[in-house]
Design an enzyme around this catalytic site. Structure first.
Site, PDB file in Angstrom:
ATOM      1  N   ASP A  55      63.437  12.979  51.118  1.00  0.00           N
ATOM      2  CA  ASP A  55      63.255  11.729  50.369  1.00  0.00           C
ATOM      3  C   ASP A  55      64.143  11.634  49.127  1.00  0.00           C
ATOM      4  O   ASP A  55      63.714  11.112  48.084  1.00  0.00           O
ATOM      5  CB  ASP A  55      61.770  11.555  49.968  1.00  0.00           C
ATOM      6  CG  ASP A  55      60.856  11.439  51.175  1.00  0.00           C
ATOM      7  OD1 ASP A  55      61.326  10.984  52.233  1.00  0.00           O
ATOM      8  OD2 ASP A  55      59.682  11.826  51.079  1.00  0.00           O
ATOM      9  N   MET A 106      57.218  11.592  60.993  1.00  0.00           N
ATOM     10  CA  MET A 106      56.626  12.590  60.102  1.00  0.00           C
ATOM     11  C   MET A 106      57.146  14.006  60.312  1.00  0.00           C
ATOM     12  O   MET A 106      56.460  14.973  59.994  1.00  0.00           O
ATOM     13  CB  MET A 106      55.102  12.540  60.222  1.00  0.00           C
ATOM     14  CG  MET A 106      54.533  11.195  59.818  1.00  0.00           C
ATOM     15  SD  MET A 106      55.288  10.510  58.320  1.00  0.00           S
ATOM     16  CE  MET A 106      53.861  10.179  57.345  1.00  0.00           C
ATOM     17  N   HIS A 130      60.353   4.753  52.893  1.00  0.00           N
ATOM     18  CA  HIS A 130      59.343   5.606  52.276  1.00  0.00           C
ATOM     19  C   HIS A 130      58.423   4.747  51.407  1.00  0.00           C
ATOM     20  O   HIS A 130      58.893   3.895  50.652  1.00  0.00           O
ATOM     21  CB  HIS A 130      60.032   6.682  51.422  1.00  0.00           C
ATOM     22  CG  HIS A 130      59.071   7.661  50.843  1.00  0.00           C
ATOM     23  ND1 HIS A 130      58.481   8.644  51.594  1.00  0.00           N
ATOM     24  CD2 HIS A 130      58.574   7.785  49.581  1.00  0.00           C
ATOM     25  CE1 HIS A 130      57.654   9.345  50.836  1.00  0.00           C
ATOM     26  NE2 HIS A 130      57.697   8.848  49.606  1.00  0.00           N
ATOM     27  N   GLU A 162      57.532  -3.463  53.094  1.00  0.00           N
ATOM     28  CA  GLU A 162      58.418  -2.619  53.922  1.00  0.00           C
ATOM     29  C   GLU A 162      59.071  -3.472  55.014  1.00  0.00           C
ATOM     30  O   GLU A 162      60.254  -3.331  55.322  1.00  0.00           O
ATOM     31  CB  GLU A 162      57.622  -1.481  54.566  1.00  0.00           C
ATOM     32  CG  GLU A 162      57.145  -0.439  53.584  1.00  0.00           C
ATOM     33  CD  GLU A 162      56.466   0.749  54.265  1.00  0.00           C
ATOM     34  OE1 GLU A 162      56.816   1.096  55.388  1.00  0.00           O
ATOM     35  OE2 GLU A 162      55.558   1.332  53.634  1.00  0.00           O
TER      36      GLU A 162
HETATM   37  C1  GAR Z   1      55.022   3.422  56.545  1.00  0.00           C
HETATM   38  O1  GAR Z   1      54.270   3.072  55.416  1.00  0.00           O
HETATM   39  C2  GAR Z   1      56.208   4.275  56.133  1.00  0.00           C
HETATM   40  O2  GAR Z   1      56.767   3.919  54.907  1.00  0.00           O
HETATM   41  C3  GAR Z   1      55.564   5.633  56.075  1.00  0.00           C
HETATM   42  O3  GAR Z   1      54.694   5.681  57.168  1.00  0.00           O
HETATM   43  C4  GAR Z   1      54.241   4.354  57.457  1.00  0.00           C
HETATM   44  C5  GAR Z   1      54.505   4.083  58.912  1.00  0.00           C
HETATM   45  O4  GAR Z   1      53.939   2.850  59.284  1.00  0.00           O
HETATM   46  N1  GAR Z   1      56.558   6.671  56.115  1.00  0.00           N
HETATM   47  C6  GAR Z   1      56.418   7.827  55.500  1.00  0.00           C
HETATM   48  O5  GAR Z   1      55.439   8.138  54.855  1.00  0.00           O
HETATM   49  C7  GAR Z   1      57.581   8.782  55.693  1.00  0.00           C
HETATM   50  N2  GAR Z   1      57.547   9.816  54.730  1.00  0.00           N
HETATM   51  P1  GAR Z   1      54.337   2.191  60.680  1.00  0.00           P
HETATM   52  O6  GAR Z   1      54.174   3.273  61.735  1.00  0.00           O
HETATM   53  O7  GAR Z   1      53.323   1.081  60.851  1.00  0.00           O
HETATM   54  O8  GAR Z   1      55.747   1.712  60.579  1.00  0.00           O
END
Ligand code: GAR
Length: 202
Positions: A160, A105, A124, A189
């Protein structure tokens, strides 16, 4: 240690495989990280995960570093310049050639991205170019979108906005809320992140 090294180089000779040393950057739960680690261990995977970096020690996903015996390091981004400088030093020391952002982040600087030009990818939780930034699922539901999804893309200096490698669309149902949608998207994802890496290197 020496035996391990000999075994590894023998394996590389026999299989012709040398995996690309990769770092994963996280800030949270790390489900994508865990998924990428598991993927990296299959024979055909082009990458090995050799470093896990985070901007916070509260990232739950750091536990996977211990579980899978991968080097981890936390960088304090309160001093952004120093954090990136130290991170770059470590990446060089560890001979990292590829970076996967997985729920990281912080927005990396232009200078950092330039040093790893074309070698940083991100996942993303939206159908980019729609919903860059945060709260993607809430925005998709509020806008009464028919579809949500996720995108793996190259990281460029513009948030992004880099070229898409792979994207997966899923239907938003009347019963979805941001939590149910996030869960469904996360499942996808976990499918497209490894698939995108395969697409890049094969
Ligand atoms: C995921 O959904 C990813 O796509 C998002 O954070 C989550 C992390 O999950 N990423 C963003 O929003 C980046 N801008 P995780 O820690 O379980 O992999």
């Amino acid at each position: 240690m020496l035996l391990e090294k000999i075994k590894l180089s023998l394996m590389e000779k026999l299989t012709g495989l040398k995996k690309i040393k990769t770092a994963v950057f996280i800030s949270g739960t790390g489900s994508n990280l865990k998924n990428l680690i598991k993927f990296s261990k299959i024979k055909k995977a082009p990458i090995s995960i050799d470093l896990i970096a985070s901007n916070t020690q509260l990232a739950k996903g750091l536990k996977y570093a211990d579980q899978f015996k991968i080097k981890k390091k936390i960088f304090n981004f309160k001093n952004f310049k120093d954090a990136e400088k130290n991170l770059l030093t470590l990446l060089t020391k560890e001979k990292i050639k590829f970076i996967c952002l997985a729920g990281f982040m912080k927005i990396l600087s232009k200078n950092f991205i330039k040093k790893f030009n074309g070698k940083i990818i991100n996942i993303h939780p939206s159908l980019l170019p729609k919903y860059k930034g945060l709260n993607t699922h809430t925005r998709a539901i509020n806008n009464k979108d028919e579809f949500a999804g996720c995108t793996v893309h190259y990281v460029t200096a513009k948030l992004d906005s880099g070229k898409t490698i792979l994207q997966k669309k899923i239907k938003i149902t009347a019963r979805d809320n941001p939590f149910t949608l996030a869960k469904k998207v996360l499942e996808q994802e976990h499918k497209i992140y490894p698939a995108a890496i395969m697409r890049i290197f094969n």
